[in-house]
Design a protein around this motif. Structure first.
Motif, mmCIF file in Angstrom:
data_model
loop_
_atom_site.group_PDB
_atom_site.id
_atom_site.type_symbol
_atom_site.label_atom_id
_atom_site.label_comp_id
_atom_site.label_asym_id
_atom_site.label_seq_id
_atom_site.Cartn_x
_atom_site.Cartn_y
_atom_site.Cartn_z
ATOM 1 N N ALA A 10 3.290 -6.368 -22.347
ATOM 2 C CA ALA A 10 3.208 -5.135 -21.566
ATOM 3 C C ALA A 10 2.491 -5.396 -20.248
ATOM 4 C CB ALA A 10 2.480 -4.055 -22.363
ATOM 5 N N ALA A 11 1.426 -6.206 -20.300
ATOM 6 C CA ALA A 11 0.699 -6.563 -19.078
ATOM 7 C C ALA A 11 1.601 -7.342 -18.133
ATOM 8 C CB ALA A 11 -0.539 -7.389 -19.438
ATOM 9 N N LEU A 12 2.402 -8.253 -18.691
ATOM 10 C CA LEU A 12 3.345 -9.025 -17.878
ATOM 11 C C LEU A 12 4.368 -8.106 -17.218
ATOM 12 C CD1 LEU A 12 4.506 -11.716 -16.898
ATOM 13 C CD2 LEU A 12 5.743 -11.900 -19.075
ATOM 14 N N ALA A 13 4.859 -7.132 -17.976
ATOM 15 C CA ALA A 13 5.843 -6.178 -17.436
ATOM 16 C C ALA A 13 5.242 -5.355 -16.302
ATOM 17 C CB ALA A 13 6.343 -5.264 -18.551
ATOM 18 N N ILE A 14 3.978 -4.917 -16.471
ATOM 19 C CA ILE A 14 3.297 -4.140 -15.423
ATOM 20 C C ILE A 14 3.094 -5.019 -14.185
ATOM 21 C CG2 ILE A 14 1.162 -2.963 -14.790
ATOM 22 C CD1 ILE A 14 0.924 -2.163 -17.777
ATOM 23 N N GLY A 15 2.750 -6.287 -14.421
ATOM 24 C CA GLY A 15 2.569 -7.222 -13.308
ATOM 25 C C GLY A 15 3.850 -7.420 -12.515
ATOM 26 N N VAL A 16 4.971 -7.583 -13.227
ATOM 27 C CA VAL A 16 6.271 -7.760 -12.562
ATOM 28 C C VAL A 16 6.638 -6.504 -11.773
ATOM 29 C CG1 VAL A 16 8.756 -8.058 -12.942
ATOM 30 C CG2 VAL A 16 7.126 -9.458 -14.219
ATOM 31 N N ALA A 17 6.406 -5.329 -12.386
ATOM 32 C CA ALA A 17 6.691 -4.064 -11.694
ATOM 33 C C ALA A 17 5.829 -3.930 -10.441
ATOM 34 C CB ALA A 17 6.448 -2.888 -12.633
ATOM 35 N N SER A 18 4.573 -4.368 -10.528
ATOM 36 C CA SER A 18 3.651 -4.262 -9.389
ATOM 37 C C SER A 18 4.108 -5.127 -8.215
ATOM 38 C CB SER A 18 2.237 -4.670 -9.819
ATOM 39 O OG SER A 18 1.738 -3.791 -10.810
ATOM 40 N N VAL A 19 4.465 -6.389 -8.497
ATOM 41 C CA VAL A 19 4.891 -7.264 -7.400
ATOM 42 C C VAL A 19 6.259 -6.864 -6.861
ATOM 43 C CG1 VAL A 19 3.484 -9.214 -8.174
ATOM 44 C CG2 VAL A 19 5.841 -9.004 -8.981
ATOM 45 N N SER A 20 7.052 -6.166 -7.679
ATOM 46 C CA SER A 20 8.376 -5.723 -7.225
ATOM 47 C C SER A 20 8.280 -4.703 -6.099
ATOM 48 C CB SER A 20 9.168 -5.124 -8.391
ATOM 49 O OG SER A 20 9.423 -6.089 -9.391
ATOM 50 N N PHE A 21 7.134 -4.018 -6.001
ATOM 51 C CA PHE A 21 6.944 -3.026 -4.952
ATOM 52 C C PHE A 21 6.597 -3.650 -3.599
ATOM 53 C CE2 PHE A 21 6.635 0.092 -8.375
ATOM 54 C CZ PHE A 21 7.203 1.220 -7.786
ATOM 55 N N SER A 22 6.287 -4.947 -3.575
ATOM 56 C CA SER A 22 5.824 -5.590 -2.347
ATOM 57 C C SER A 22 6.817 -5.430 -1.200
ATOM 58 C CB SER A 22 5.551 -7.075 -2.605
ATOM 59 O OG SER A 22 5.037 -7.695 -1.451
ATOM 60 N N ALA A 23 8.064 -5.837 -1.422
ATOM 61 C CA ALA A 23 9.074 -5.768 -0.359
ATOM 62 C C ALA A 23 9.348 -4.331 0.057
ATOM 63 C CB ALA A 23 10.361 -6.443 -0.822
ATOM 64 N N ILE A 24 9.298 -3.408 -0.918
ATOM 65 C CA ILE A 24 9.551 -1.995 -0.607
ATOM 66 C C ILE A 24 8.481 -1.460 0.330
ATOM 67 C CG2 ILE A 24 9.926 0.293 -1.598
ATOM 68 C CD1 ILE A 24 11.962 -1.828 -2.491
ATOM 69 N N LEU A 25 7.221 -1.741 0.028
ATOM 70 C CA LEU A 25 6.107 -1.248 0.847
ATOM 71 C C LEU A 25 6.146 -1.843 2.251
ATOM 72 C CD1 LEU A 25 3.321 -1.426 -1.889
ATOM 73 C CD2 LEU A 25 4.327 0.653 -0.917
ATOM 74 N N VAL A 26 6.532 -3.127 2.350
ATOM 75 C CA VAL A 26 6.648 -3.761 3.666
ATOM 76 C C VAL A 26 7.742 -3.088 4.481
ATOM 77 C CG1 VAL A 26 7.271 -5.898 4.869
ATOM 78 C CG2 VAL A 26 5.746 -5.981 2.894
ATOM 79 N N LYS A 27 8.863 -2.791 3.824
ATOM 80 C CA LYS A 27 9.981 -2.130 4.511
ATOM 81 C C LYS A 27 9.589 -0.726 4.988
ATOM 82 C CE LYS A 27 14.291 -4.183 4.128
ATOM 83 N NZ LYS A 27 15.454 -4.068 5.036
ATOM 84 N N LEU A 28 8.774 -0.041 4.215
ATOM 85 C CA LEU A 28 8.383 1.329 4.560
ATOM 86 C C LEU A 28 7.390 1.374 5.724
ATOM 87 C CD1 LEU A 28 7.986 2.870 0.982
ATOM 88 C CD2 LEU A 28 9.756 3.442 2.669
ATOM 89 N N ALA A 29 6.578 0.336 5.863
ATOM 90 C CA ALA A 29 5.568 0.311 6.929
ATOM 91 C C ALA A 29 6.232 0.120 8.295
ATOM 92 C CB ALA A 29 4.560 -0.804 6.668
ATOM 93 N N THR A 30 5.639 0.716 9.313
ATOM 94 C CA THR A 30 6.183 0.612 10.678
ATOM 95 C C THR A 30 5.480 -0.455 11.504
ATOM 96 O OG1 THR A 30 4.652 2.319 11.502
ATOM 97 C CG2 THR A 30 6.803 3.056 10.680
ATOM 98 N N ALA A 31 4.370 -0.992 11.011
ATOM 99 C CA ALA A 31 3.602 -1.997 11.748
ATOM 100 C C ALA A 31 4.363 -3.329 11.789
ATOM 101 C CB ALA A 31 2.236 -2.186 11.092
ATOM 102 N N PRO A 32 4.053 -4.198 12.770
ATOM 103 C CA PRO A 32 4.664 -5.527 12.825
ATOM 104 C C PRO A 32 4.302 -6.355 11.590
ATOM 105 C CG PRO A 32 3.587 -4.996 14.904
ATOM 106 C CD PRO A 32 3.173 -3.950 13.923
ATOM 107 N N SER A 33 5.115 -7.368 11.307
ATOM 108 C CA SER A 33 4.929 -8.187 10.098
ATOM 109 C C SER A 33 3.547 -8.823 10.034
ATOM 110 C CB SER A 33 6.003 -9.282 10.054
ATOM 111 O OG SER A 33 7.287 -8.714 10.077
ATOM 112 N N GLY A 34 3.083 -9.380 11.168
ATOM 113 C CA GLY A 34 1.775 -10.033 11.178
ATOM 114 C C GLY A 34 0.645 -9.070 10.882
ATOM 115 N N VAL A 35 0.740 -7.853 11.392
ATOM 116 C CA VAL A 35 -0.287 -6.837 11.161
ATOM 117 C C VAL A 35 -0.303 -6.416 9.688
ATOM 118 C CG1 VAL A 35 -1.026 -4.486 11.727
ATOM 119 C CG2 VAL A 35 -0.208 -6.008 13.537
#
Length: 301
Positions: A10-35
């Motif tokens: 279950a912890a592994l599943a939560i971990g995978v779900a957590s890292v899966s949000f990384s690309a989504i959050l980056v896409k949603l942000a308007t700041a430059p990649s470096g920032v």
């Protein structure tokens, strides 16, 4: 060993779900990649700082000169991994970018062969060829969309190579210092590198909309602290191979989230290429586990 209250799977599943949000959050942000990368690492260091100062700061005195050099190299590689991977998301889809960045085991295979003279079986080599074939399918599909989508794929592959360098430099240092100290030092170096990069590029550190600051914090808490911390915690009860297999589900989770949250279409080339890549990586990891077990088993005379 007594099983913990929380099921490791279950912890592994939560971990995978957590890292899966990384690309989504980056896409949603308007700041430059470096920032985005800078604030992700800066906030991570600030979150870790109280624990490090109270329990681990004395370990800094025992870090040798060579370990400092390796840690600096590791931090710089990590910084540019984030820059290029986040930048790739400006050009290509979450599905393509996250699948290609999971090719890390193959880059590690090449690095181990070149720098540590490790030898691998024909099955491992074949699995690498299969995964590369899958990446070509994805790239071909993205090229049909636009040349910029292919450029995003290339950036993602370079980012994958950079994170492999981060791990190769770090694996030697981790043998001599604790995980918390090593992580804190490397993240701090990476944050400093990103700060210099942002200043050099002339990208503003302020101001950004409130939503962006929420995304920066969420990137810190979920993919960085929660996701990777749960992977490390699970290692006590689950094998490295099991966790590696679980992490391969990150592109699947990210693709599904991108479909529902970002309205990104899923192309048949991404499904086919992603399936081929993940199949190749699964064969590689299984073969690696088998070969490691054979090396560690006692030889009967």
């Amino acid at each position: 060993m007594h099983m913990p209250r929380v099921n490791p799977y279950a912890a592994l599943a939560i971990g995978v779900a957590s890292v899966s949000f990384s690309a989504i959050l980056v896409k949603l942000a308007t700041a430059p990649s470096g920032v985005i990368a800078f604030y992700r690492l800066l906030f991570t260091v600030l979150f870790m700082l109280p624990v490090f100062l109270m329990k681990y700061r004395h370990e800094l005195a025992f870090i040798e000169k060579k370990d400092w050099l390796y840690s600096v190299a590791s931090g710089v590689f990590l910084a540019f991994h984030f820059i290029l991977w986040f930048e790739s998301l400006n050009y290509t889809s979450v599905a393509s970018s996250t699948v290609l960045v999971t090719l890390q085991p193959l880059f590690a295979f090449v690095g181990a062969y070149l720098f540590f003279k490790e030898r691998f079986s024909m099955k491992a080599i074949l699995s690498g060829i299969i995964a590369i074939a899958g990446s070509l399918v994805i790239s071909w599909g993205d090229l049909r969309i636009s040349g910029m989508a292919l450029w995003g794929d290339i950036l993602s592959l370079i980012a994958c190579a950079l994170v492999t360098g981060y791990l190769l430099f770090g694996q030697n240092v981790r043998k001599r210092i604790s995980s918390i100290t090593y992580t804190f030092v490397v993240y701090a170096i990476s944050a400093a590198t990103l700060f210099l990069y942002v200043i050099f590029k002339g990208e503003p550190l302020l101001p950004y909309p409130t939503a962006d600051w929420v995304y920066f914090i969420l990137l810190t808490i979920f993919p960085t602290l929660l996701g990777h911390s749960l992977f490390n915690w699970s290692l006590k009860w689950l094998s490295t191979s099991t966790i590696s297999m679980g992490i391969l589900l990150e592109p699947v989770g990210a693709t599904i989230l991108a479909y529902f949250i970002l309205d990104e279409p899923i192309l048949w080339t991404q499904v086919l290429g992603g399936t081929v890549i993940l199949s190749g990586l699964m064969i590689f990891l299984r073969d690696e586990r088998k070969s490691k077990a054979q090396k560690e088993s006692p030889v009967s005379v």
